[in-house]
Design a protein around this motif. Structure first.
Motif: not given
Length: 292
Positions: A236-250
């Motif tokens: 999850e990543e916080p944004t101005d409009s709320g929380t964005l859930e994503m599938y990501d990779t580091l």
């Protein structure tokens, strides 16, 4: 070492090419017929064995030296089979392991780097050390060729992507595209600057993949392959409009495994097949990519 005549007999009157001679000697090194630290026969002896002029032998020895299999080729005495120190057996994160491998690759007169990745995020910091050494005059390659395969902007990425993805409206996709382009432009600028600052022949080219690469691959001078898996995670990543859930990779944390031609037949086969795979993608299903 006893000089055999088998190659002359097998090939009849046809003279072997320098590449064929190199391949025969390479196989002897891989199978242990020529052991690490052992001197090769003289160029004159090899010329007699293979039924060729000494110039063809010299060229074959240079090929093997470029592959890291021989040492002391330029000296007066016969070269030795290079000692292999398994310094890269332990996998390291991309952030830690990529820079020293690139630095070693940039010590070659002709640097050839091929890469398959999601962005140039790991390449930019990893190239910092070899570029610094070039600017300090400690290494000076005559030519640098870099080819990079990145996902096309026109495909639906498997990752990074929003959990509730909406095609072109996906904010994660838009951010990835901005990163892909910006990082590619930085990499391109840093390398091309060597043309004017150090009169180095630099070519860097990008092509677009029609799929999301599940792994990253770096091919260094045709003699080493660095391979890592992209580990996908949900976050999850916080944004101005709320929380964005994503599938990501580091990707910078992915473990990087090194395969070197000089390490033996298994590693050599992996490097050669990886190079063939990259070349096949480059020449067939990929398309021109303009960073914008």
């Amino acid at each position: 070492m006893v000089v055999a005549q088998e190659n002359v007999a097998v090939n009849g009157s046809r003279r072997l090419t320098s590449q064929e001679i190199a391949d025969i000697l390479r196989e002897r090194i891989r199978t242990g017929a020529l052991r690490a630290g052992e001197r090769l026969p003289t160029q004159a002896e090899l010329a007699v064995e293979f039924g060729v002029e000494r110039g063809a032998v010299r060229q074959a020895l240079r090929v093997l030296a470029d592959d890291g299999l021989l040492s002391g080729v330029s000296k007066g005495s016969p070269p030795r089979v290079a000692e292999f120190a398994p310094a890269h057996d332990e996998p390291q994160s991309t952030m830690v392991g990529l820079a020293p491998r690139l630095t070693e690759a940039f010590a070659a007169p002709h640097v050839r780097i091929d890469a398959v990745c999601l962005t140039a995020q790991s390449l930019i910091p990893a190239l910092g050390e070899p570029l610094r050494l070039i600017h300090e005059g400690r290494i000076r390659p005559g030519r640098i060729d870099v080819r990079i395969l990145l996902p096309s902007r026109d495909i639906n990425l498997a990752f990074p992507v929003s959990v509730d993805a909406h095609g072109d409206d996906d904010p994660v996709h838009r951010r990835w595209l901005e990163m892909r382009n910006a990082q590619g432009q930085v990499l391109q600028y840093n390398l091309r600057a060597l043309r004017s600052t150090h009169d180095i022949d630099v070519q860097i080219t990008f092509r677009a993949l029609p799929f999301t690469p599940p792994v990253k691959l770096y091919l260094l001078n045709g003699v080493e392959a660095l391979f890592a898996h992209y580990m996908v995670t949900r976050r999850e990543e916080p944004t101005d409009s709320g929380t964005l859930e994503m599938y990501d990779t580091l990707g910078s944390e992915s473990l990087l495994f090194s395969f070197e031609k000089r390490a033996g037949q298994r590693d050599a086969a992996f490097v050669e097949q990886s190079q063939k795979w990259f070349d096949a993608l480059w020449e067939t299903i990929t398309t021109d990519l303009t960073l914008s």
